[in-house]
Design a protein around this motif. Structure first.
Motif, PDB file in Angstrom:
ATOM      1  N   UNK B 117      -0.854  13.272  39.665  1.00 16.17           N
ATOM      2  CA  UNK B 117      -0.760  13.251  41.128  1.00 16.17           C
ATOM      3  C   UNK B 117       0.474  12.472  41.571  1.00 16.17           C
ATOM      4  N   UNK B 118       0.767  11.386  40.852  1.00 14.95           N
ATOM      5  CA  UNK B 118       1.972  10.615  41.138  1.00 14.95           C
ATOM      6  C   UNK B 118       3.215  11.491  40.951  1.00 14.95           C
ATOM      7  N   UNK B 120       3.548  14.606  41.069  1.00 13.01           N
ATOM      8  CA  UNK B 120       3.681  15.668  42.061  1.00 13.01           C
ATOM      9  C   UNK B 120       3.933  15.105  43.465  1.00 13.01           C
ATOM     10  N   UNK B 121       3.118  14.184  43.918  1.00 14.58           N
ATOM     11  CA  UNK B 121       3.154  13.768  45.319  1.00 14.58           C
ATOM     12  C   UNK B 121       4.185  12.686  45.618  1.00 14.58           C
ATOM     13  N   UNK B 122       4.440  11.813  44.664  1.00 15.31           N
ATOM     14  CA  UNK B 122       5.429  10.766  44.938  1.00 15.31           C
ATOM     15  C   UNK B 122       6.802  11.168  44.400  1.00 15.31           C
ATOM     16  N   UNK B 126       8.621  19.454  39.975  1.00 13.91           N
ATOM     17  CA  UNK B 126       8.050  20.805  39.954  1.00 13.91           C
ATOM     18  C   UNK B 126       6.981  20.884  38.862  1.00 13.91           C
ATOM     19  N   UNK B 127       6.187  21.956  38.935  1.00 16.98           N
ATOM     20  CA  UNK B 127       5.141  22.133  37.921  1.00 16.98           C
ATOM     21  C   UNK B 127       5.744  22.200  36.520  1.00 16.98           C
ATOM     22  N   UNK B 128       6.883  22.860  36.426  1.00 21.06           N
ATOM     23  CA  UNK B 128       7.522  23.000  35.107  1.00 21.06           C
ATOM     24  C   UNK B 128       7.945  21.636  34.561  1.00 21.06           C
ATOM     25  N   UNK B 142      -1.372  23.333  37.007  1.00 24.35           N
ATOM     26  CA  UNK B 142      -1.963  23.949  38.211  1.00 24.35           C
ATOM     27  C   UNK B 142      -3.434  23.578  38.348  1.00 24.35           C
ATOM     28  N   UNK B 145      -4.075  19.721  39.033  1.00 26.86           N
ATOM     29  CA  UNK B 145      -3.782  19.322  40.417  1.00 26.86           C
ATOM     30  C   UNK B 145      -4.830  19.872  41.375  1.00 26.86           C
TER      31      UNK B 145
END
Lengths: 168, 157
Positions: B117-118, B120-122, B126-128, B142, B145
């Motif tokens: 989460x860090x 992604x959100x901070x 990217x997912x890759x 995916x 998350x």
């Protein structure tokens, strides 16, 4: 009806494939629940980001406590420098002003002694100033008197010259 | 050759030291440790640069080194901490559906959940990139998350 929570999760991250977006939008147009999910995910995203930012800032500022003294002294010296510069700048201006008044007085002292000192006449225009020997005291009192009698608050150099010539 | 290597490491340092620092800080949760980690990561990077085969970007490679280093470093720490933390989840379970704020719920995420989460959100990777750093598949990213979000949405007010 199948809900699209998973796709919405991808969509809020900008990771949903283009061809799936259309499907999602079409579904969301008809499904209130999924619109709600979308709204929730967006809020969650925003709040989580805030949470991480706060948490990271806190961790980063922990160190600031250790170096607080240096930070404070840095800001203090910066402030002192600014004040010093302002003072210097202010001082300069004041000196310039004093110089100006000195110039004014120089002009005033180049004057003529009048026999009817105290009686003040105004001339329409300033004339060339002739130099005569005169006691400084007399002159000063004359000027002060004239200045006091002026109706306006603003006294210009021209007024002083007028006065000197007027008492000729 | 040596000069080139040094320069590229310098460039990478200028570009990514912030990312490495933040990621270290999120794992180690200590400013000084995170600063040490940045140095250590770049030293390791320079030492092992020749083994880099370009399978992923420099960024994700650096962050992988960061992750390995930080987890090894925090192992000793977390062993001590787990004993203390062990009592906490029970206390939370007791009033799980009462008034836990989202921030509490976020703080209570497991280490893996917190990390992804860090990232992604901070950090905004990217997912890759996340998949490369965590050494998992993009599909796994995916799903993970999505699960975290499903769990956390309950705590939104």
């Amino acid at each position: 009806m199948k809900h699209y929570d998973f796709e919405i999760s991808l969509f809020v991250d900008g990771e949903l494939a283009e061809e799936d977006k259309e499907k999602l939008f079409a579904h969301m147009a008809a499904c209130k629940e999924c619109r709600n999910t979308f709204e929730e995910y967006l809020r969650l995203k925003e709040k989580s980001k805030d949470f991480f930012i706060q948490k990271m800032d806190k961790l980063k500022n922990k160190d600031a406590g250790k170096n607080k003294f240096y930070k404070i002294s840095f800001y203090a010296s910066a402030a002192a420098a600014v004040i010093l510069i302002m003072l210097l700048a202010g001082g300069k201006e004041r000196t310039a002003y004093i110089a100006k008044t000195e110039v004014k007085y120089d002009t005033v002292y180049v004057s003529e002694k009048s026999e009817s000192a105290g009686q003040i006449k105004k001339l329409p225009a300033p004339q060339a100033v002739k130099k005569k020997e005169t006691s400084k005291q007399d002159e000063d009192s004359k000027i002060i008197e004239y200045v006091m009698s002026l109706p306006s608050e603003k006294i210009t150099e021209a007024d002083l010259v007028k006065q000197e010539n007027g008492s000729m | 050759m040596i000069f080139e290597k040094k320069r590229s490491a310098k460039e990478l340092f200028q570009t990514y030291s912030g990312d490495v620092f933040n990621y270290s800080l999120s794992i180690l949760k200590d400013y000084d440790d995170a600063k040490d980690a940045v140095q250590e990561v770049f030293i390791r990077f320079i030492k092992s640069e020749e083994t880099f085969r370009g399978e992923c970007s420099y960024k994700t490679w650096l962050l992988t080194i960061t992750r390995n280093y930080c987890y090894r470093k925090s192992e000793g720490k977390s062993n001590q901490l787990q004993k203390i933390d062990g009592a906490l989840p029970n206390a939370y379970e007791m009033n799980i559906d009462s008034s836990i704020s989202l921030n509490d719920a976020l703080a209570e995420l497991s280490k893996d959940e917190y990390e992804i989460f860090y990232l992604r959100e901070y950090a905004g990777y990217s997912y890759l990139e996340i998949a490369e750093i965590l050494k998992i598949s993009v599909d796994n990213v995916k799903v993970k998350l999505y699960r975290v979000r499903q769990r956390l949405r309950k705590y939104l007010k």
